[in-house]
Design a protein around this motif. Structure first.
Motif, PDB file in Angstrom:
ATOM      1  N   LEU A 126      -6.257   2.009  -2.548  1.00 39.41           N
ATOM      2  CA  LEU A 126      -5.802   1.256  -1.453  1.00 39.41           C
ATOM      3  C   LEU A 126      -5.526   2.213  -0.063  1.00 39.41           C
ATOM      4  O   LEU A 126      -5.248   1.390   0.979  1.00 39.41           O
ATOM      5  CB  LEU A 126      -4.608   0.218  -1.815  1.00 39.41           C
ATOM      6  CG  LEU A 126      -4.920  -0.602  -2.871  1.00 39.41           C
ATOM      7  CD1 LEU A 126      -3.683  -1.589  -3.309  1.00 39.41           C
ATOM      8  CD2 LEU A 126      -6.168  -1.577  -2.979  1.00 39.41           C
TER       9      LEU A 126
ATOM     10  N   VAL B 288       0.869  -1.129  -0.019  1.00 40.40           N
ATOM     11  CA  VAL B 288      -0.076   0.009  -0.184  1.00 40.40           C
ATOM     12  C   VAL B 288       0.860   1.255  -0.193  1.00 40.40           C
ATOM     13  O   VAL B 288       0.686   2.171  -0.631  1.00 40.40           O
ATOM     14  CB  VAL B 288      -0.867  -0.167   1.365  1.00 40.40           C
ATOM     15  CG1 VAL B 288      -1.706   1.315   1.268  1.00 40.40           C
ATOM     16  CG2 VAL B 288      -1.840  -1.234   1.173  1.00 40.40           C
TER      17      VAL B 288
ATOM     18  N   SER C 292      -4.463   1.087   4.596  1.00 41.29           N
ATOM     19  CA  SER C 292      -3.087   1.186   5.057  1.00 41.29           C
ATOM     20  C   SER C 292      -3.147   0.311   6.594  1.00 41.29           C
ATOM     21  O   SER C 292      -3.966   0.275   7.184  1.00 41.29           O
ATOM     22  CB  SER C 292      -2.679   2.769   5.287  1.00 41.29           C
ATOM     23  OG  SER C 292      -2.656   3.382   4.026  1.00 41.29           O
TER      24      SER C 292
END
Ligand SMILES: Cc1cc2nc3c(=O)[nH]c(=O)nc-3n(C[C@H](O)[C@H](O)[C@H](O)COP(=O)(O)OP(=O)(O)OC[C@H]3O[C@@H](n4cnc5c(N)ncnc54)[C@H](O)[C@@H]3O)c2cc1C
Length: 339
Positions: free
Chosen positions: A109, A98, A113
């Motif tokens: 995305l 990510v 995280s």
């Protein structure tokens, strides 16, 4: 293939419980994976595919071979001016991946995280957080079909993604080993998802009006660090239970007795936060022996002092399930894979 015998898995599961595997191997290529599977077949052993170990609870020794997937590498394919497909091999660490995307300002995305685990595992329970699930950016994945040894590509419509669910967890459980996952990400005109209350608060605190991909990622990291225990320090597997989804009629009955019950519509049904149910039963912050319910997030069961066995954690979770059932007549389901 390097084989280790009678191998302790303590460092390979985020609950930090000790259980042994009869055999353990790390595979870096498809050929090594095939070799390990052949070994299991020849010796008539069961096998277990291991990613980052952040969604498993080991309640006993594993009498078979644990195959840790270490396939690595990231590649990119430009689709058009605004889109790119980024592919990561199964053994890549999810958060590092990510970060790779957010650093390059690829959007899609960032809300995910800091979720532990590996890229190859991300489709299995359609990992999700802060209003986003991987299905929203999923393009395809390459899998080894253990039925016939062929390598196939599955697209979003093949995977039947649902809330913490997919074919990999359900109808085709155990059939496919995911080798790599591709995501369709934006390179410009991003669709920022910042409606989640806690994200908004973070952005307001920093006086950010038009958040970038990186701002969202940093906000999510800050929220997660403030609310969730770090598995490097305190053993846990994140949310232990799924949020239950119940029929509207059942919800209306519950609402008569529990006026303030939080709820969210979910495809003609109602989703109830499991953390609230658990808290109402008095579990939040409670410790029994070596196991506890996290004081800030009731959905997270912790190995309080690092000495818990998997069976103790399992028993603790069963007690929670029983008390929620008794008080609310709702059956909680474990999100964590129990072995
Ligand atoms: C602190 C913490 C926070 C978390 N927060 C979230 C969250 O916000 N949202 C969320 O969705 N999850 C969350 N999780 C759960 C977890 O991070 C995810 O489920 C993650 O995808 C698990 O990845 P892993 O590689 O560690 O899987 P593992 O625990 O190694 O494996 C899980 C299962 O997948 C199978 N498996 C692993 N790799 C493969 C493969 N390549 N092919 C086929 N099968 C495979 C394993 O056999 C096992 O059954 C959290 C966990 C922790 C510890």
């Amino acid at each position: 293939m390097q084989l280790q015998k009678n191998f302790s898995l303590r460092k390979h599961n985020t609950f930090q419980v000790d259980a042994k595997a009869s055999f353990f191997t790390e595979v870096y290529t498809l050929e090594e994976l095939t070799e390990a599977l052949d070994f299991a077949k020849d010796k008539n052993l069961s096998y277990f595919i291991l990613g980052g170990g952040s969604n498993i609870l080991l309640t006993q020794d594993f009498k078979g071979i644990v195959i840790a997937l270490r396939l690595s590498g990231i590649s990119e394919q430009r689709i058009d001016e605004n889109h790119i497909v980024v592919t990561a091999k199964a053994g890549e660490n999810w958060h590092q991946f990510v970060r790779y995307c957010t650093t390059k300002n690829y959007g899609g995305l960032e809300n995910l995280s800091l979720i532990p685990g590996n890229v190859g595992t991300s489709p299995i329970q359609n990992i999700g957080a802060y209003g986003v699930e991987i299905k929203d950016a999923f393009h395809s994945c390459k899998v080894l079909d253990t039925l016939d040894g062929s390598v196939k590509t599955l697209h979003v419509e093949d995977c039947h993604f649902g809330y913490r669910d997919s074919i990999f967890k359900n109808s085709e459980k155990g059939r496919y080993i995911i080798l790599e996952v591709s995501f369709l990400l934006t390179t410009d005109h991003h669709q920022i998802s910042a409606s989640y209350g806690a994200i908004q608060q973070q952005l307001e605190q920093k006086n950010i009006k038009n958040p970038s991909i990186k701002d969202i990622s940093e906000a999510v990291i800050a929220i997660r660090q403030s609310k969730l225990p770090d598995p490097q320090i305190t053993g846990n597997a994140g949310s232990f239970f799924k949020n239950p989804v119940i029929p509207i009629e059942q919800f209306n009955i519950l609402k008569r007795n529990f006026e303030n019950i939080p709820n969210y519509p979910s495809h003609q049904e109602i989703k109830i936060p499991a953390g609230w149910l658990i808290e109402q039963c008095g579990w939040k912050g409670k410790t029994l022996g070596n196991v506890g319910c996290h004081p800030l997030q009731a959905l997270v069961i912790i190995n309080s002092n690092g000495k818990a066995t998997g069976q103790e954690v399992y028993n603790f979770s069963s007690d929670i399930i029983d008390s929620v059932k008794e008080k609310f007549n709702i059956q909680l389901e474990r999100e964590v894979n129990v072995l």
